[in-house]
Write a protein that holds these residues in place. Structure first.
Motif, mmCIF file in Angstrom:
data_model
loop_
_atom_site.group_PDB
_atom_site.id
_atom_site.type_symbol
_atom_site.label_atom_id
_atom_site.label_comp_id
_atom_site.label_asym_id
_atom_site.label_seq_id
_atom_site.Cartn_x
_atom_site.Cartn_y
_atom_site.Cartn_z
ATOM 1 N N GLY A 102 51.403 44.547 60.434
ATOM 2 C CA GLY A 102 52.178 43.497 60.180
ATOM 3 C C GLY A 102 51.947 42.297 61.099
ATOM 4 O O GLY A 102 52.931 41.516 61.353
ATOM 5 N N HIS A 103 50.677 42.521 61.966
ATOM 6 C CA HIS A 103 50.591 41.583 62.993
ATOM 7 C C HIS A 103 50.068 40.205 62.479
ATOM 8 O O HIS A 103 50.108 39.324 63.303
ATOM 9 C CB HIS A 103 49.945 42.109 63.978
ATOM 10 N N LEU A 104 49.312 40.193 61.589
ATOM 11 C CA LEU A 104 48.736 39.082 61.133
ATOM 12 C C LEU A 104 49.867 38.001 60.240
ATOM 13 O O LEU A 104 50.500 38.688 59.605
ATOM 14 C CB LEU A 104 47.436 39.299 60.048
ATOM 15 N N ASP A 105 49.573 36.984 60.541
ATOM 16 C CA ASP A 105 50.481 35.872 59.726
ATOM 17 C C ASP A 105 50.106 35.671 58.331
ATOM 18 O O ASP A 105 50.956 35.624 57.510
ATOM 19 C CB ASP A 105 50.751 34.587 60.805
ATOM 20 N N VAL A 106 48.774 35.424 58.435
ATOM 21 C CA VAL A 106 48.219 35.134 57.012
ATOM 22 C C VAL A 106 46.963 35.927 56.647
ATOM 23 O O VAL A 106 46.032 35.824 57.420
ATOM 24 C CB VAL A 106 48.037 33.525 56.902
ATOM 25 N N ALA A 107 46.525 36.304 55.419
ATOM 26 C CA ALA A 107 45.514 36.655 54.857
ATOM 27 C C ALA A 107 45.291 35.978 53.639
ATOM 28 O O ALA A 107 46.171 35.732 52.803
ATOM 29 C CB ALA A 107 45.628 38.172 54.654
ATOM 30 N N ILE A 108 44.025 35.324 53.469
ATOM 31 C CA ILE A 108 43.555 34.371 52.470
ATOM 32 C C ILE A 108 42.444 35.072 51.981
ATOM 33 O O ILE A 108 41.341 35.346 52.492
ATOM 34 C CB ILE A 108 43.569 32.951 52.848
ATOM 35 N N LEU A 109 42.399 35.329 50.550
ATOM 36 C CA LEU A 109 41.501 36.251 49.863
ATOM 37 C C LEU A 109 41.067 35.250 48.635
ATOM 38 O O LEU A 109 41.840 34.649 48.120
ATOM 39 C CB LEU A 109 42.018 37.542 49.674
ATOM 40 N N GLY A 110 39.992 35.814 48.054
ATOM 41 C CA GLY A 110 39.367 35.281 46.857
ATOM 42 C C GLY A 110 40.234 36.199 45.782
ATOM 43 O O GLY A 110 40.684 37.261 46.077
ATOM 44 N N ALA A 111 40.012 35.855 44.238
ATOM 45 C CA ALA A 111 40.599 37.085 43.425
ATOM 46 C C ALA A 111 39.548 36.738 42.162
ATOM 47 O O ALA A 111 39.194 35.810 41.654
ATOM 48 C CB ALA A 111 41.831 36.386 43.062
ATOM 49 N N TYR A 112 39.575 37.946 41.444
ATOM 50 C CA TYR A 112 39.047 37.931 40.105
ATOM 51 C C TYR A 112 40.331 37.558 39.082
ATOM 52 O O TYR A 112 40.358 36.874 38.278
ATOM 53 C CB TYR A 112 38.548 39.230 39.728
ATOM 54 N N GLN A 113 41.499 38.186 39.547
ATOM 55 C CA GLN A 113 42.666 38.282 38.495
ATOM 56 C C GLN A 113 43.920 38.330 39.539
ATOM 57 O O GLN A 113 44.006 39.188 40.575
ATOM 58 C CB GLN A 113 42.685 39.402 37.516
ATOM 59 N N VAL A 114 45.045 37.512 39.199
ATOM 60 C CA VAL A 114 46.223 37.704 39.863
ATOM 61 C C VAL A 114 47.102 38.041 38.785
ATOM 62 O O VAL A 114 47.277 37.051 37.732
ATOM 63 C CB VAL A 114 46.555 36.513 40.756
ATOM 64 N N ALA A 115 48.167 38.775 39.113
ATOM 65 C CA ALA A 115 49.122 39.020 38.038
ATOM 66 C C ALA A 115 50.569 38.185 38.363
ATOM 67 O O ALA A 115 50.634 38.223 39.614
ATOM 68 C CB ALA A 115 49.526 40.551 37.677
ATOM 69 N N GLN A 116 51.257 38.145 37.588
ATOM 70 C CA GLN A 116 52.649 37.297 37.964
ATOM 71 C C GLN A 116 53.625 38.327 38.793
ATOM 72 O O GLN A 116 54.652 37.803 39.345
ATOM 73 C CB GLN A 116 53.643 37.018 36.612
ATOM 74 N N ASN A 117 53.363 39.379 38.774
ATOM 75 C CA ASN A 117 54.041 40.379 39.724
ATOM 76 C C ASN A 117 53.514 40.538 41.078
ATOM 77 O O ASN A 117 53.900 41.437 42.206
ATOM 78 C CB ASN A 117 54.192 41.905 39.296
ATOM 79 N N GLY A 118 52.515 39.827 41.331
ATOM 80 C CA GLY A 118 51.870 39.785 42.611
ATOM 81 C C GLY A 118 50.595 40.820 42.770
ATOM 82 O O GLY A 118 49.988 40.898 43.821
ATOM 83 N N ASP A 119 50.219 41.378 41.627
ATOM 84 C CA ASP A 119 49.157 42.373 41.610
ATOM 85 C C ASP A 119 47.955 41.578 41.928
ATOM 86 O O ASP A 119 47.696 40.360 41.187
ATOM 87 C CB ASP A 119 49.054 43.179 40.446
ATOM 88 N N LEU A 120 46.855 41.954 42.689
ATOM 89 C CA LEU A 120 45.532 41.377 42.739
ATOM 90 C C LEU A 120 44.406 42.310 42.250
ATOM 91 O O LEU A 120 44.479 43.429 42.924
ATOM 92 C CB LEU A 120 45.414 41.211 44.156
ATOM 93 N N ALA A 121 43.640 41.682 41.788
ATOM 94 C CA ALA A 121 42.240 42.428 41.558
ATOM 95 C C ALA A 121 41.165 41.436 42.208
ATOM 96 O O ALA A 121 40.796 40.463 41.569
ATOM 97 C CB ALA A 121 42.106 42.485 39.980
ATOM 98 N N ASN A 122 40.517 42.053 43.133
ATOM 99 C CA ASN A 122 39.486 41.226 43.626
ATOM 100 C C ASN A 122 38.092 42.180 44.236
ATOM 101 O O ASN A 122 37.298 41.613 44.914
ATOM 102 C CB ASN A 122 39.957 40.126 44.838
ATOM 103 N N TRP A 123 38.141 43.344 43.920
ATOM 104 C CA TRP A 123 36.913 44.190 44.498
ATOM 105 C C TRP A 123 36.156 44.729 43.584
ATOM 106 O O TRP A 123 35.004 45.022 43.639
ATOM 107 C CB TRP A 123 37.624 45.183 45.414
ATOM 108 N N SER A 124 36.406 44.762 42.345
ATOM 109 C CA SER A 124 35.599 45.554 41.385
ATOM 110 C C SER A 124 35.978 44.928 39.934
ATOM 111 O O SER A 124 36.863 44.886 39.572
ATOM 112 C CB SER A 124 35.836 47.031 41.306
#
Lengths: 228, 235
Positions: A102-124
């Protein structure tokens, strides 16, 4: 996506610019490999973020000139980097303690898909080949804010913001804000909340290319980005 | 005490068929290319290799894989600019892959070196990589149980070493090297320079010699990135 929307949508550089406006002075930031790395170029004047890379550097700067690379000094994308004054080296377990702890303030990533509950798919994409995950599954847990930069739809025009991801998940309920080529969307209480949209785009047209309901709380701001 | 070893060939002489080997480095940064190539000269087979990646080009770990020395890779990111050695064998079913998230890989190695058989991490919860692993809730959040990783050998790269086995590293070449040094039964470090005991300021020691069994000097070590730009092939 219609030609009309394609004509007004933001470029990757413009999406990165918008994401950079939310990074505070002195923030510790990890940028995913590829498109998210562009965010570093658009730090607002007077603010200085400290960039973290998984392979053990805090406080790195721009790429060196060609011919001046030191291949012991690279980022997570295996690209040569330089150091800023006050930089630090550390081993991989400390590096991921910074991430998971929890020491990083922000992580900014790419995405294939993001769901409305905050689930992320970006690796496969789940379609076979050689699977590779790197640090993505670690990065989505621990940073105080996990944001995504992405085109609003796939190249074929399918929504990337969905009611549920269909591709293999990187993390569950981890994303808090999505910067897209059309809008800025928060994830709050299991739903998408529209914060900003391109001024020339109607709500209905935006909703039509989004795979889950866009909720409005208060006013929706204009997403205005300089030509880059 | 003198942990100095005369040659890279001597340094890897005990590594036999079927061994589990941790190899330091992240891509080419901090990768012990000369020790890997010495291992290729000896050519043990059926190895389990633990590294963040699975080789790039035709040198280092990629060259080991091309010689069909590895039965299994344990890594987070088995892709690279030129991943053909691994990719072809993986798709043909000739090499096994255990895919581990990068931070979990680092912590499993650290745990192995620290005598912690298992730990819980939020990483991978709810994903395919957590399948079959115990999950427990702590303070309202779910965590996945992961187990330690240990190895018969670690071959690593450092900058300065002394006969006591104390090591310093160079820039981001540190990465997995200090963790792997702790987690193997026998750890061999190649260093750019061996200095006399006391010449490394104790304040500057990153890996204390207790974790290191052998130190071999390789002055002016090669960089994987340079070799790949020259399209080098080993052997």
């Amino acid at each position: 996506m219609s030609d009309a929307i394609n004509a007004i949508k933001l470029s990757n550089a413009q999406i990165a610019w918008r994401a950079a406006q939310d990074i505070e002075d002195g923030a510790y930031v990890n940028l995913g490999i590829g498109f998210p790395e562009m965010v570093a170029k658009f730090q607002p004047e007077g603010r200085e973020a400290i960039f973290h890379t998984e392979n053990g550097v805090l406080g790195f700067g721009e790429a060196p000139k060609e011919g001046e690379e030191d291949w012991d000094l690279i980022n997570a994308g295996k690209k040569a980097i330089t150091l800023k004054p006050g930089a630090a080296f550390f081993h991989h377990a400390d590096s991921f303690a910074m991430v998971r702890g929890g020491h990083l303030d922000v992580a900014i990533l790419g995405a294939y898909q993001v769901a409305q509950n905050g689930d992320l798919a970006n690796w496969s994409t789940g379609k076979g080949g050689v699977p590779a995950v790197g640090g993505a599954m670690d990065l989505v847990h621990g940073a105080k804010r996990v944001a995504v930069v992405t085109d609003h739809t796939t190249k074929k025009g399918d929504p990337k913001l969905l009611d549920a991801c269909t591709m293999p998940l990187t993390g569950v309920g981890c994303v808090t804000r999505v910067y897209t080529s059309l809008a800025v969307v928060d994830i709050d209480g299991g739903q998408f909340v529209l914060r900003e949209k391109l001024p020339d785009l109607s709500f209905d047209d935006l909703q039509a290319v989004t795979g889950a309901p866009l909720n409005v709380q208060g006013t929706v701001g204009d997403l205005i980005v300089p030509a880059l | 005490m003198d942990k100095t070893i005369a040659s890279v060939a001597d340094a890897v002489a005990d590594i036999q068929d079927g061994a589990t080997i941790m190899i330091g480095g992240f891509g080419g940064s901090g990768a012990p290319i000369e020790l890997i190539h010495a291992l290729i000269d000896k050519r043990p087979r059926d190895l389990t290799v633990i590294n963040n990646n699975a080789g790039n080009g035709h040198v280092g770990i990629a060259a080991m894989i091309e010689q069909d020395m590895a039965r299994k890779m344990v890594c987070s990111f088995p892709r690279s600019a030129d991943p053909r050695a691994f990719t072809e064998r993986y798709l043909e079913g000739r090499i096994e892959l255990e895919l581990v998230p990068q931070g979990t890989l680092a912590e499993r190695i650290r745990a192995g070196g620290a005598g912690i058989p298992a730990f819980y991490t939020p990483t991978s919860f709810g994903t395919d990589l957590a399948k079959g692993k115990p999950v427990e809730e702590f303070e309202g959040r779910s965590y996945v149980q992961e187990r330690w990783l240990k190895a018969d050998f670690a071959i690593i790269k450092a900058q300065l070493g002394d006969p006591m086995g104390n090591l310093t590293y160079r820039m981001a070449g540190r990465n997995f090297n200090p963790l792997m040094a702790m987690a193997a039964t026998r750890t061999i470090a190649q260093v750019s320079q061996i200095v006399a005991p006391g010449e490394i300021d104790p304040e500057q020691v990153v890996t204390p010699g207790i974790f290191v069994n052998g130190v071999v000097q390789v002055a002016n070590p090669q960089q994987e990135e340079f070799l790949n730009r020259q399209e080098a092939v080993y052997p």
